[in-house]
Design an enzyme around this catalytic site. Structure first.
Site, PDB file in Angstrom:
ATOM      1  N   GLY A  18      -1.589  69.812  14.010  1.00  0.00           N
ATOM      2  CA  GLY A  18      -1.208  68.585  14.871  1.00  0.00           C
ATOM      3  C   GLY A  18      -0.335  68.848  16.010  1.00  0.00           C
ATOM      4  N   SER A  19      -0.766  68.791  17.025  1.00  0.00           N
ATOM      5  CA  SER A  19       0.170  69.070  18.382  1.00  0.00           C
ATOM      6  C   SER A  19       0.504  67.689  18.924  1.00  0.00           C
ATOM      7  CB  SER A  19      -0.517  69.796  19.425  1.00  0.00           C
ATOM      8  OG  SER A  19      -1.810  69.323  19.653  1.00  0.00           O
ATOM      9  N   SER A  24       3.287  64.272  18.454  1.00  0.00           N
ATOM     10  CA  SER A  24       4.770  64.147  18.558  1.00  0.00           C
ATOM     11  C   SER A  24       5.520  64.652  17.356  1.00  0.00           C
ATOM     12  CB  SER A  24       5.336  62.525  18.636  1.00  0.00           C
ATOM     13  OG  SER A  24       4.674  61.773  17.641  1.00  0.00           O
ATOM     14  N   GLY A  71       4.513  66.999  14.985  1.00  0.00           N
ATOM     15  CA  GLY A  71       4.092  68.380  14.897  1.00  0.00           C
ATOM     16  C   GLY A  71       4.839  69.134  15.870  1.00  0.00           C
ATOM     17  N   ALA A 112      10.671  61.640  16.211  1.00  0.00           N
ATOM     18  CA  ALA A 112      10.159  63.054  16.828  1.00  0.00           C
ATOM     19  C   ALA A 112      10.983  62.891  18.192  1.00  0.00           C
ATOM     20  CB  ALA A 112       8.618  63.151  16.959  1.00  0.00           C
ATOM     21  N   LYS A 172       7.885  51.479   4.144  1.00  0.00           N
ATOM     22  CA  LYS A 172       8.826  51.315   5.225  1.00  0.00           C
ATOM     23  C   LYS A 172       8.099  50.930   6.457  1.00  0.00           C
ATOM     24  CE  LYS A 172       8.687  54.938   7.553  1.00  0.00           C
ATOM     25  NZ  LYS A 172       8.662  55.264   9.140  1.00  0.00           N
ATOM     26  N   ASP A 194      14.976  55.817   5.860  1.00  0.00           N
ATOM     27  CA  ASP A 194      13.851  55.766   6.743  1.00  0.00           C
ATOM     28  C   ASP A 194      13.414  54.174   7.002  1.00  0.00           C
ATOM     29  OD1 ASP A 194      11.944  56.861   8.180  1.00  0.00           O
ATOM     30  OD2 ASP A 194      10.823  57.738   6.548  1.00  0.00           O
ATOM     31  N   SER A 228      10.008  53.710  17.315  1.00  0.00           N
ATOM     32  CA  SER A 228       9.091  53.313  16.193  1.00  0.00           C
ATOM     33  C   SER A 228       7.961  52.769  16.669  1.00  0.00           C
ATOM     34  CB  SER A 228       9.855  52.589  15.112  1.00  0.00           C
ATOM     35  OG  SER A 228       8.699  52.070  14.250  1.00  0.00           O
ATOM     36  N   GLU A 262       1.043  53.742  11.316  1.00  0.00           N
ATOM     37  CA  GLU A 262       0.441  53.696   9.933  1.00  0.00           C
ATOM     38  C   GLU A 262       0.685  52.354   9.326  1.00  0.00           C
ATOM     39  OE1 GLU A 262      -1.084  56.335   8.800  1.00  0.00           O
ATOM     40  OE2 GLU A 262      -0.525  58.365   9.485  1.00  0.00           O
TER      41      GLU A 262
HETATM   42  N1  LIG Z   1       6.365  60.652  15.429  1.00  0.00           N
HETATM   43  C1  LIG Z   1       7.497  60.607  14.522  1.00  0.00           C
HETATM   44  O1  LIG Z   1       8.509  60.279  14.766  1.00  0.00           O
HETATM   45  C2  LIG Z   1       7.008  60.838  13.043  1.00  0.00           C
HETATM   46  C3  LIG Z   1       5.685  60.814  12.621  1.00  0.00           C
HETATM   47  N2  LIG Z   1       5.616  60.975  11.046  1.00  0.00           N
HETATM   48  C4  LIG Z   1       4.471  60.887  10.501  1.00  0.00           C
HETATM   49  O2  LIG Z   1       3.626  61.893  10.908  1.00  0.00           O
HETATM   50  C5  LIG Z   1       2.137  61.789  11.031  1.00  0.00           C
HETATM   51  C6  LIG Z   1       1.852  62.184  12.396  1.00  0.00           C
HETATM   52  O3  LIG Z   1       2.301  61.092  13.256  1.00  0.00           O
HETATM   53  P1  LIG Z   1       2.531  61.670  14.759  1.00  0.00           P
HETATM   54  O4  LIG Z   1       2.512  63.207  14.955  1.00  0.00           O
HETATM   55  O5  LIG Z   1       3.614  60.737  15.248  1.00  0.00           O
HETATM   56  O6  LIG Z   1       1.338  61.143  15.547  1.00  0.00           O
HETATM   57  P2  LIG Z   1       0.706  61.409  17.012  1.00  0.00           P
HETATM   58  O7  LIG Z   1      -0.229  60.394  17.214  1.00  0.00           O
HETATM   59  O8  LIG Z   1       1.670  61.562  17.880  1.00  0.00           O
HETATM   60  O9  LIG Z   1      -0.070  62.711  16.861  1.00  0.00           O
HETATM   61  C7  LIG Z   1      -1.115  63.005  16.111  1.00  0.00           C
HETATM   62  C8  LIG Z   1      -1.561  64.352  16.344  1.00  0.00           C
HETATM   63  O10 LIG Z   1      -2.752  64.487  15.392  1.00  0.00           O
HETATM   64  C9  LIG Z   1      -3.882  65.138  16.160  1.00  0.00           C
HETATM   65  N3  LIG Z   1      -5.107  65.008  15.394  1.00  0.00           N
HETATM   66  C10 LIG Z   1      -5.461  63.801  14.740  1.00  0.00           C
HETATM   67  N4  LIG Z   1      -6.599  64.086  14.026  1.00  0.00           N
HETATM   68  C11 LIG Z   1      -6.608  65.636  14.143  1.00  0.00           C
HETATM   69  C12 LIG Z   1      -7.452  66.440  13.304  1.00  0.00           C
HETATM   70  N5  LIG Z   1      -8.476  65.990  12.573  1.00  0.00           N
HETATM   71  N6  LIG Z   1      -7.433  67.729  13.547  1.00  0.00           N
HETATM   72  C13 LIG Z   1      -6.022  68.254  14.458  1.00  0.00           C
HETATM   73  N7  LIG Z   1      -5.229  67.456  14.980  1.00  0.00           N
HETATM   74  C14 LIG Z   1      -5.689  65.963  14.715  1.00  0.00           C
HETATM   75  C15 LIG Z   1      -3.869  64.346  17.399  1.00  0.00           C
HETATM   76  O11 LIG Z   1      -4.643  64.901  18.457  1.00  0.00           O
HETATM   77  C16 LIG Z   1      -2.357  64.378  17.787  1.00  0.00           C
HETATM   78  O12 LIG Z   1      -2.144  65.588  18.584  1.00  0.00           O
HETATM   79  C17 LIG Z   1       2.155  60.155  10.819  1.00  0.00           C
HETATM   80  O13 LIG Z   1       1.721  59.941   9.481  1.00  0.00           O
HETATM   81  C18 LIG Z   1       3.542  59.482  10.730  1.00  0.00           C
HETATM   82  O14 LIG Z   1       3.781  58.627  10.074  1.00  0.00           O
HETATM   83  C19 LIG Z   1       6.682  61.117  10.336  1.00  0.00           C
HETATM   84  C20 LIG Z   1       7.865  61.275  10.751  1.00  0.00           C
HETATM   85  C21 LIG Z   1       8.170  61.128  12.133  1.00  0.00           C
HETATM   86  O1  LIG Z   2       8.510  57.609  10.308  1.00  0.00           O
HETATM   87  C1  LIG Z   2       8.955  57.715  11.270  1.00  0.00           C
HETATM   88  C2  LIG Z   2      10.403  57.726  11.635  1.00  0.00           C
HETATM   89  O2  LIG Z   2      11.152  58.206  10.365  1.00  0.00           O
HETATM   90  C3  LIG Z   2       8.268  57.280  12.575  1.00  0.00           C
HETATM   91  O3  LIG Z   2       8.045  56.002  12.859  1.00  0.00           O
HETATM   92  P1  LIG Z   2       6.969  55.332  13.609  1.00  0.00           P
HETATM   93  O4  LIG Z   2       5.587  55.941  12.796  1.00  0.00           O
HETATM   94  O5  LIG Z   2       7.067  53.816  13.485  1.00  0.00           O
HETATM   95  O6  LIG Z   2       7.236  55.772  14.872  1.00  0.00           O
END
Ligand SMILES: NC(=O)C1=CN([C@@H]2O[C@H](COP(=O)(O)OP(=O)(O)OC[C@H]3O[C@@H](n4cnc5c(N)ncnc54)[C@H](O)[C@@H]3O)[C@@H](O)[C@H]2O)C=CC1
Ligand SMILES: O=C(CO)COP(=O)(O)O
Length: 331
Positions: free
Chosen positions: A7-8, A10, A12, A139, A190, A243, A253, A280
């Site tokens: 997952g590239s 934010s 990842g 992220a 949350k 969180d 967020s 989410e």
């Molecule tokens: N962004 C943040 O600050 C944080 C996010 N999270 C959690 O991490 C999870 C991912 O969120 P984000 O990275 O923020 O989402 P995002 O929307 O920034 O990135 C998601 C990535 O997953 C990729 N993707 C989607 N389906 C895919 C597949 N089948 N195979 C490969 N890649 C795929 C997309 O191309 C995209 O690069 C969520 O559940 C979120 O709640 C948890 C903590 C912090």
């Molecule tokens: O889980 C997160 C921070 O801990 C990221 O929150 P959002 O998915 O609302 O951006």
């Protein structure tokens, strides 16, 4: 240890950079060619982090076969993509790996937690254990190496410790824990509270309102989480109140931002029509509504968020309805 982050997006990218900062052997796998080229050629991921220079040691690929001999695989995709990704990688794995879950939410259809989905879809021969790396961590701040503390939660202590060691450094402090249920449920719910917090801000309410929302929202998380076996103390830790605070208060967020738009416009219509971001809490609100109803768990804030998202109730009426409920003791 060979580590692959899937997952590239934010989260990842930020987590893979932390591993690169720690001089780990890490490769980032993505499906978006623009994101991969941007990282490999310009050391940037402009779609998510405008103007931020990434660690030049961080490399990305679109070849999923890179997982085959990985010791650890971090799944940094939205919850909806966890099951398909696990089914895609399982036949490719040649040995046991630690699978790290960082997603916050539930499996559509079955309502499973993410660690349950991973255990169901990755065969025993390929799975050392599941470790959930969760807590207050936007992220956008981790990528700038802002001081952050989160939890590595696993039923297998040595794998939680391994993840703790691999990710910890001067800006990232990881604690370990073993309350998988409480941690995953808190981190999922949350997001619904963050939508509620954004709605209230969008409606023009201030700090008193947010403090009340966070405090009463925590009670709902405890009620729901302990019903399914989570430990009460987990909810006053990083995956609970930690969180909850960051997502209910931060402009980073996406759940808060979604709520803010809905509150400001006093309708969910435009958000549902136009949103392309990972929010989410929207699907989580429906699952929590259904499960709480089935199990008789009182979740008044989650219920109002559900009413706004799925029943078209006006946000201003929801805020009012929460306030005029029958008066009662706090505990
Ligand atoms: N962004 C943040 O600050 C944080 C996010 N999270 C959690 O991490 C999870 C991912 O969120 P984000 O990275 O923020 O989402 P995002 O929307 O920034 O990135 C998601 C990535 O997953 C990729 N993707 C989607 N389906 C895919 C597949 N089948 N195979 C490969 N890649 C795929 C997309 O191309 C995209 O690069 C969520 O559940 C979120 O709640 C948890 C903590 C912090
Ligand atoms: O889980 C997160 C921070 O801990 C990221 O929150 P959002 O998915 O609302 O951006």
């Amino acid at each position: 240890m060979k580590i692959v982050v899937i997952g590239s997006g934010s989260w990842g990218t930020a987590l893979a950079q932390t591993l690169a900062d720690n001089n780990q052997d890490v490769l980032l796998y993505g499906v978006d060619q623009n994101e991969i080229e941007n990282i490999n050629e310009h050391h940037r991921n402009e779609k998510y982090f405008k103007g931020v220079d990434l660690n030049p040691d961080l490399k990305a690929t679109n070849d999923i076969h890179c997982v085959k001999d990985a010791d650890m695989i971090v799944l940094a995709v939205p919850t909806i993509a966890i099951e398909p990704i696990c089914k895609q990688i399982d036949p490719l794995l040649e040995k046991k790996a630690i699978i790290v879950n960082v997603s916050k939410g539930f499996q559509p259809g079955t309502n499973e937690r993410m660690s349950e989905v991973i255990r169901r879809t990755i065969s025993k021969d390929h799975l050392s254990s599941v470790v959930s790396l969760i807590g207050p961590s936007h992220a956008e701040e981790v990528v700038l190496r802002q001081l952050t503390s989160i939890d590595a939660i696993s039923l297998k202590e040595e794998d939680a410790k391994a993840v703790q060691e691999l990710f910890s450094n001067h800006y990232m402090r990881i604690y370990t824990g073993n309350d998988e249920i409480g941690s995953e449920l808190g981190a999922a719910i949350k997001n619904v509270m963050a939508i509620a917090s954004g709605i209230l801000a969008g409606l023009g309410y201030g700090d008193n309102t947010r403090a009340a929302l966070i405090t009463r929202g925590l009670q709902e998380m405890i009620r729901y989480g302990t019903h399914f076996g989570g430990k009460p103390q987990t909810f006053i830790g990083l995956t609970g109140i930690g969180d909850l605070i960051v997502t209910c208060s931060s402009v980073h967020s996406r759940n808060f931002q979604a709520g803010y738009q809905i509150g400001k416009e006093n309708t969910v219509e435009n958000f549902l029509k136009n949103n392309k971001k990972t929010v989410e809490g929207v699907r989580t609100a429906k699952i929590v509504h259904d499960v709480a109803k089935e199990n008789g768990i009182d979740m008044p804030i989650c219920e109002e968020v559900y009413q706004i998202l799925y029943e078209g109730k006006k946000p201003e009426h929801c805020a009012n309805d929460l306030m005029i409920r029958k008066l009662k003791a706090e505990f």
